[in-house]
Design an enzyme around this catalytic site. Structure first.
Site, PDB file in Angstrom:
ATOM      1  N   LYS A 113     -16.510  26.840 -10.882  1.00  0.00           N
ATOM      2  CA  LYS A 113     -16.262  28.172 -11.434  1.00  0.00           C
ATOM      3  C   LYS A 113     -15.505  29.033 -10.415  1.00  0.00           C
ATOM      4  O   LYS A 113     -14.546  29.730 -10.747  1.00  0.00           O
ATOM      5  CB  LYS A 113     -17.591  28.843 -11.828  1.00  0.00           C
ATOM      6  CG  LYS A 113     -18.236  28.161 -13.030  1.00  0.00           C
ATOM      7  CD  LYS A 113     -19.685  28.573 -13.262  1.00  0.00           C
ATOM      8  CE  LYS A 113     -20.285  27.722 -14.379  1.00  0.00           C
ATOM      9  NZ  LYS A 113     -21.693  27.979 -14.631  1.00  0.00           N
ATOM     10  N   GLN A 127     -26.769  31.437 -12.585  1.00  0.00           N
ATOM     11  CA  GLN A 127     -26.687  29.997 -12.830  1.00  0.00           C
ATOM     12  C   GLN A 127     -28.049  29.452 -13.261  1.00  0.00           C
ATOM     13  O   GLN A 127     -29.038  29.641 -12.566  1.00  0.00           O
ATOM     14  CB  GLN A 127     -26.181  29.285 -11.550  1.00  0.00           C
ATOM     15  CG  GLN A 127     -25.913  27.805 -11.740  1.00  0.00           C
ATOM     16  CD  GLN A 127     -24.767  27.510 -12.718  1.00  0.00           C
ATOM     17  OE1 GLN A 127     -23.703  28.130 -12.658  1.00  0.00           O
ATOM     18  NE2 GLN A 127     -24.986  26.582 -13.635  1.00  0.00           N
ATOM     19  N   ASP A 130     -21.568  34.789 -19.603  1.00  0.00           N
ATOM     20  CA  ASP A 130     -22.033  33.511 -20.158  1.00  0.00           C
ATOM     21  C   ASP A 130     -22.214  33.625 -21.671  1.00  0.00           C
ATOM     22  O   ASP A 130     -22.310  32.624 -22.368  1.00  0.00           O
ATOM     23  CB  ASP A 130     -23.389  33.125 -19.525  1.00  0.00           C
ATOM     24  CG  ASP A 130     -23.238  32.022 -18.478  1.00  0.00           C
ATOM     25  OD1 ASP A 130     -22.224  31.292 -18.532  1.00  0.00           O
ATOM     26  OD2 ASP A 130     -24.131  31.900 -17.619  1.00  0.00           O
TER      27      ASP A 130
END
Ligand code: NAP
Length: 296
Positions: A56, A100, A123
């Site tokens: 990422k 995460q 997200d």
């Protein structure tokens, strides 16, 4: 005569194409003195999480997004983590917040996700963003990245979904359910299967487009797939491989070697949905930046 092989739906290529477009958008934002910034929180030292974050951050760097990684030890309390999120919510220089997953067991993941300002939820897991997605395509804003990546692959290869029979195997909140909703929003006829589905093969073998996200290596075999189907393999499983330096290799949820001879098109795994998930995260970060700056 050589047996026919399916077209490979190259997620790396589509991701590269997506990132190139974003790069220009970032330049445009920077010319207005807006520097998109993504804050990534890592709790603990899960090797898979570290590897996902590395990918990422690499993509952030590539397009010119500022990426800030915040590391916490495995023992951080839920309250401390919530406080950090509150701080990032208030920080005007931060446009995207990503925690995460998975988190250690003593931390309630739902509580953490719900603490993120929905406008910074890159997200796309916050109930507000999930709710908007349910209202229809025009309401989709920060949608979950893997489903958005699947839609982008289909669009890039001009695979029309209107009226198509689409079977999705898996009903997780991050892949199966949202992709089912997003494809319904796009007028596909969607069937969602799961571990309690009675006759899985019946549903998979009548699908024009089969999407598999279950987390079981090579679970879908060629006899479960219709001749000429489009197959999207979301799975990412580690299987032992003594010939590999790491002693494992990554593989998807479908038996690629045999299905490639029967399908019309198929995503490889790795190299299909994975790169697209990252590209859509980067795209969401830019969307969040624009929303926060009242550009859209
Ligand atoms: P998950 O939360 O574990 O959900 C798995 C789903 O598969 C569940 O809905 C489960 O049904 C269903 N399932 C399990 N065994 C089944 C069976 N035998 N028959 C039918 N359905 C079955 O998994 P996930 O997070 O969605 O991830 C799925 C896979 O995609 C994993 O390999 C993951 O690593 C991969 N993934 C890849 C990306 C990417 O970017 N490439 C992103 C996310 C996930 P129940 O609901 O009934 O339990």
């Amino acid at each position: 005569m050589e047996p026919q092989q399916a077209q490979i739906l190259d997620g790396k290529l589509v991701a590269e194409h997506t990132l190139q477009k974003i790069m220009h958008e970032v330049e445009g934002l920077k010319s207005k003195n807006i520097c998109p910034k993504l804050s990534i929180i890592l709790v603990g030292e899960n090797p898979a999480s570290i590897s996902y974050i590395r990918q990422k951050r690499k993509s952030c760097e590539k397009v010119g997004i500022i990426d800030d990684q915040i590391n916490f030890s495995e023992t951080i309390s839920e309250k401390e983590l919530l406080n950090k999120i509150k701080e990032l919510n208030k920080d005007n220089s931060v446009h995207g917040i990503l925690v995460q997953l998975p988190l250690p067991k003593h931390i309630n993941e739902r509580k953490i996700i719900e603490a993120i300002n929905p406008v910074k939820d890159v997200d796309g897991f916050h109930p507000v963003n999930i709710g908007k997605m349910f209202l229809g395509k025009d309401y989709e804003e920060l949608s979950p990245c893997t489903p958005s990546g699947i839609i982008k692959i289909l669009e890039y290869y001009k695979i029309d979904v209107v009226g198509k029979e689409i079977t999705i195997v898996g009903r997780s909140n991050i892949v199966g359910k949202p992709v089912s909703t997003m494809l319904t929003n796009r007028s596909a006829t969607v069937t969602t299967c799961h571990s309690k589905t009675k006759d899985l093969k019946f549903h998979t073998s009548r699908a024009d487009i089969l999407i598999v996200a279950i987390g079981r290596a090579n679970f879908i075999t060629a006899d479960m797939v219709k001749e000429g189907a489009i197959v999207i393999d979301v799975g990412m499983n580690r299987v032992e491989d003594p010939n590999s330096k790491t002693n494992y290799r990554l593989t998807g949820d479908v038996d690629f070697e045999n299905i490639v001879k029967k399908a019309k098109a198929i995503t490889p795994a790795p190299g299909g949905c994975g790169p697209m998930t990252v590209a859509c995260l980067i795209e969401n970060t830019i969307k969040a930046t624009k929303i926060l700056n009242s550009i859209i």
